[in-house]
Write a protein that holds these residues in place. Structure first.
Motif: not given
Length: 354
Positions: A139-157
């Motif tokens: 619970s403290k680590e907040g581990t999920t199946l989601f990958d934050r980097e690929t979800i949020e992308g970048r400003f232009g992508h």
């Protein structure tokens, strides 16, 4: 001077008027362009999809139009950039469509967060999405199946997210998805972080209604004109969708896009596509493979199965052609730049070096 009055000069216009006039002239002369923070080109993505996804012109046209809306930034900033449900039988290109979009935007086909909903069929697996609740391991680590980097992308992508085989997920998992599709955010159960999907393109795939459509094709429906048959198939898909999901979930989908079963008319294209993908892999050996007309006809007949679409052709290449090709590469070691010619002789596949 010399006692004569100076000649009169025309009155000078105000500097602000000059600037305003120049600005108007520049606006009229300059081409009008729409500035967008997104760097992808919808037309280029559409062309890539049309080259690789067979027999789905209407579905691809709808996706291309939706990507243009995203590029123009006309969507609600409080929600994901787009939520697409891709409906249709297996092997028609639903997942491949998403991979090609990720490749066009990020340069890699695997630059997406893919969640296989088949692995979330049990209710207790909902924690895989939102993380373990307080007091539980992880619970403290907040581990999920989601990958934050690929979800949020970048400003232009934008990020690219794929929920594959949606209908197989449990009801608690579907409820967890509703917040993502509605406000673009997912609060983790531990309360220590939030995942942001508001810069994401979200795709969901489903085979709902595919079996009913197949029965229609094999039964009396095959006697109907193609346009009527397609309308009946789409109605059965919609009925299956409403039987499986609540209206609250369905209302959060921006686009429901139907993919058609592949027919015998796409056989030559299926062979071409499978051969192109094989030759791409042969690039590391610096050789290319050509097929004789007899072998093309054989692979087309063996690789066509309406139930499995393009996957049946890929399986035929993998089981029948690739083992012979592998032995040729290992035993005969063709030189870089060589052409390999595959033929069918007395029911067996043989490969000669050019």
């Amino acid at each position: 001077r010399n006692g004569r009055p100076a000649p009169e000069r025309p009155p000078m216009p105000f500097i602000n008027e000059l600037l305003a006039d120049n600005q108007q002239q520049n606006l009229r002369a300059a081409p009008r362009t729409t500035v967008s923070r997104f760097e992808f080109e919808p037309d280029a993505i559409a062309q890539r999809l049309q080259q690789r996804i067979l027999g789905q012109p209407a579905a691809l046209a709808e996706i291309a139009g939706s990507l243009a809306v995203v590029k123009a930034e006309l969507g609600d900033p409080r929600r994901p950039l787009g939520v697409f449900l891709l409906l249709g039988p297996t092997g028609v290109g639903k997942t491949e469509t998403v991979r090609l979009i990720a490749e066009a935007i990020h340069g890699r086909a695997d630059a997406l967060c893919r969640i296989d909903m088949n692995t979330l069929a049990q209710e207790h697996y909902a924690a895989s999405l939102t993380g373990a609740p307080p007091g539980y391991v992880g619970s403290k680590e907040g581990t999920t199946l989601f990958d934050r980097e690929t979800i949020e992308g970048r400003f232009g992508h934008p990020g690219v997210v794929l929920f594959d085989e949606l209908e197989k997920a449990s009801d608690p998992v579907i409820r967890a998805l509703m917040n993502i599709l509605d406000n673009g955010q997912l609060r983790l159960s531990a309360g220590n972080a939030t995942l942001d999907f508001r810069n994401s393109l979200i795709f969901l795939t489903s085979n709902l209604g595919a079996q009913a459509a197949q029965r229609l094709e094999q039964g009396w429906g095959r006697l109907l004109p193609a346009s009527w048959r397609q309308q009946l198939q789409q109605r059965r898909q919609v009925r299956a969708l409403h039987n499986r999901f609540d209206p609250e979930f369905i209302n959060r989908l921006d686009h429901r896009i139907s993919y058609r079963p592949l027919g015998a008319g796409q056989l030559d294209q299926l062979v071409d596509l499978a051969l192109e993908q094989l030759n791409q892999r042969l690039g590391r050996h610096q050789v290319q493979l050509l097929l004789s007309p007899a072998l093309r006809h054989y692979l087309a007949s063996e690789g066509y199965d309406r139930r499995f679409g393009a996957r049946a052709m890929a399986r035929t290449f993998r089981h029948q052609l690739e083992p012979v090709l592998a032995r040729t590469l290992l035993e005969r070691k063709p030189a870089p730049g060589a052409l390999l010619r595959a033929d069918l002789l007395q029911g067996k596949i043989v490969i000669d070096l050019d």
